[in-house]
Every structure is written in C-alpha cells, then in structure tokens.
Write an enzyme that holds these catalytic residues in place. Structure first.
Site, PDB file in Angstrom:
ATOM      1  CG  ASP A  24      11.450   6.001 -10.995  1.00 49.48           C
ATOM      2  OD1 ASP A  24      10.763   6.466 -11.922  1.00 49.48           O
ATOM      3  OD2 ASP A  24      12.249   6.698 -10.328  1.00 49.48           O
ATOM      4  CE  LYS A 129      10.874   9.536 -11.536  1.00 48.04           C
ATOM      5  NZ  LYS A 129      12.125   9.463 -10.793  1.00 48.04           N
ATOM      6  CB  CYS A 162      11.750   8.309  -7.217  1.00 50.07           C
ATOM      7  SG  CYS A 162      13.449   8.552  -7.800  1.00 50.07           S
TER       8      CYS A 162
HETATM    9  C1  C5J Z   1      14.294   5.949  -7.124  1.00 54.78           C
HETATM   10  C2  C5J Z   1      16.609   6.078  -6.514  1.00 54.78           C
HETATM   11  N1  C5J Z   1      13.509   5.627  -8.111  1.00 54.78           N
HETATM   12  N2  C5J Z   1      16.420   5.585  -5.304  1.00 54.78           N
HETATM   13  N3  C5J Z   1      15.613   6.132  -7.420  1.00 54.78           N
HETATM   14  O1  C5J Z   1      13.862   6.045  -5.988  1.00 54.78           O
HETATM   15  O2  C5J Z   1      17.704   6.450  -6.848  1.00 54.78           O
END
Ligand code: C5J
Length: 221
Positions: A24, A129, A162
């Site tokens: 991400d 995802k 994540c």
């Molecule tokens: C991720 C989030 N990628 N913190 N998303 O950690 O919402």
C-alpha cells in the site's frame, strides 16, 4: 540458503522461494495533500521511507526475484466496501467520497495509485485488496503457490495495520515472514515499534525483522 542477521534470531533466506510484498505505498497514504494528511496525519514519516523501499525493490529486481505490490482500494460502485468500513469513525471524508486526489481509495483514481518512485515494473504482480490483509478476498495465495513461494519479505505502510495484518495472514498460511524494518512506517512511531515487537516476540511468533541493507546484502551474496 543465506543466513540473514535478524530479530529475534537469524532468518534462513531461500532466495529461490522468496518474494517481496510491498504493501500500500499509495499516494493517498504517503503523499502530502492526500487522504492520509486530510485526516490529520503527518505523512512525512511515510514519505521518508520511499528511498529505502526503492532500494529493497531494486535488490529483488536485480536478483531476478518476484516483486508484488498491493493497493488498498475498492470498486467504483463500492460493492466490495462493507458499510462497517465506510462508516467507521464517522470521518468528514469517507472511502468513495471525492478527496484531494480523486475518489478516496477507489481503484483507478490518482490517490489509489502507487507513488511514482515505486511504480510496478512490467510483469510485477499488483494486488488490489478491499481489506487490510492482502490475502483476504484476493488471489494472492494462489499466485504465490503457483510460483513455489515459501518466504515473504515485507515492506510498506502502515506497519501496525495492513503490513502486520498481512504478515499474520501469511504466517497462518505457512509462509516464513521477514519484515524490512526500515522500509515500513506508521503515522504513529510508538505503534510501529509495538507492532515489530509483537511480530518478533516469543521466538518470531509472526515473523522476523531486519534492516533493508541486510536483506539486499543476502540477495547479492
Ligand atoms: C494501511 C490503513 N495500508 N492504515 N491502511 O495500513 O488504513
């Protein structure tokens, strides 16, 4: 096998069965003017790891190993977005709303893209995802199984959300997980530290952690 110095004890890296997962590293989480900053987060911590993540990706590419990128995002019609996720916390801007970089966390919108410095090369796998974990509602496990992958190196954001969720999913599926501890970050430094402590506790109950340089050196060794 190459022995990589790591916490809580050396990680026996089997390069032929190892892949990198970059979680991400999207503009909306990492860049100034994105969704993360609009929620009041200081994104400079996340932006600062971009060169380290780039070095890790380069190490895998040079070694001819698989690099996988993930993006947390949803379908434009929001059909894969549970109301419980959309409404959580009652924020002023919710997933799917117009945000600073297009509709927030919607596939195809500028903010959902990976930051340009880390963009996928041709042939690299990109997993979209809908959850925090990259195994939930995706074909990641099938892709890894087909390629004979047994070990995963992790980078990306955020460490305690994540990244940690995906490491736990992977660990339960039998993958050995190594976190590049300087190629991951959180908006909250204390959460990053706690997440790495939890991952490596009790004899690597979820996985190992080590600096990027140690992994790149092992790949080139
Ligand atoms: C991720 C989030 N990628 N913190 N998303 O950690 O919402």
């Amino acid at each position: 096998m190459v022995s990589v110095p790591a916490r809580p004890f050396p990680f026996e890296l089997d390069a032929q069965r190892c892949a990198l997962i970059v979680i991400d590293m999207q503009r909306d989480f990492v860049e100034r003017g994105g969704f993360g900053e609009s929620l009041g987060n200081d994104v400079t911590r996340l932006k600062a790891i971009v060169p380290t993540v780039a070095a890790l990706i380069a190490g895998f590419r040079e070694a001819g190993l698989l690099v996988i990128h993930t993006r947390e995002c949803h379908r434009p019609d929001l059909s894969d977005l549970p109301p419980a996720k959309r409404n959580r916390g009652n924020p002023t801007v919710r997933i799917g709303d117009p945000g600073p970089m297009g509709r927030v966390l919607i596939a195809g919108e500028p903010g959902a893209d990976i930051v340009p410095e880390l963009g996928p090369n041709n042939g690299e796998v990109v997993i979209d995802k809908p959850g925090k974990g990259a195994f939930f509602a995706t074909d990641l496990d099938a892709i890894l199984t087909r390629r004979g992958i047994a070990q995963l190196v992790f980078a990306g954001v955020t460490t305690e959300v994540c990244v940690q969720t995906t490491m736990r999913e992977a660990n339960d599926r039998g993958y050995e997980c190594l976190l590049a501890e300087d190629a991951t970050e959180s908006y909250f430094p204390e959460f990053k530290k706690a997440a790495i402590d939890m991952i490596t506790a009790q004899g690597a109950i979820v996985g190992w952690a080590t600096p990027t340089a140690a992994i790149v050196e092992a790949l080139h060794g």
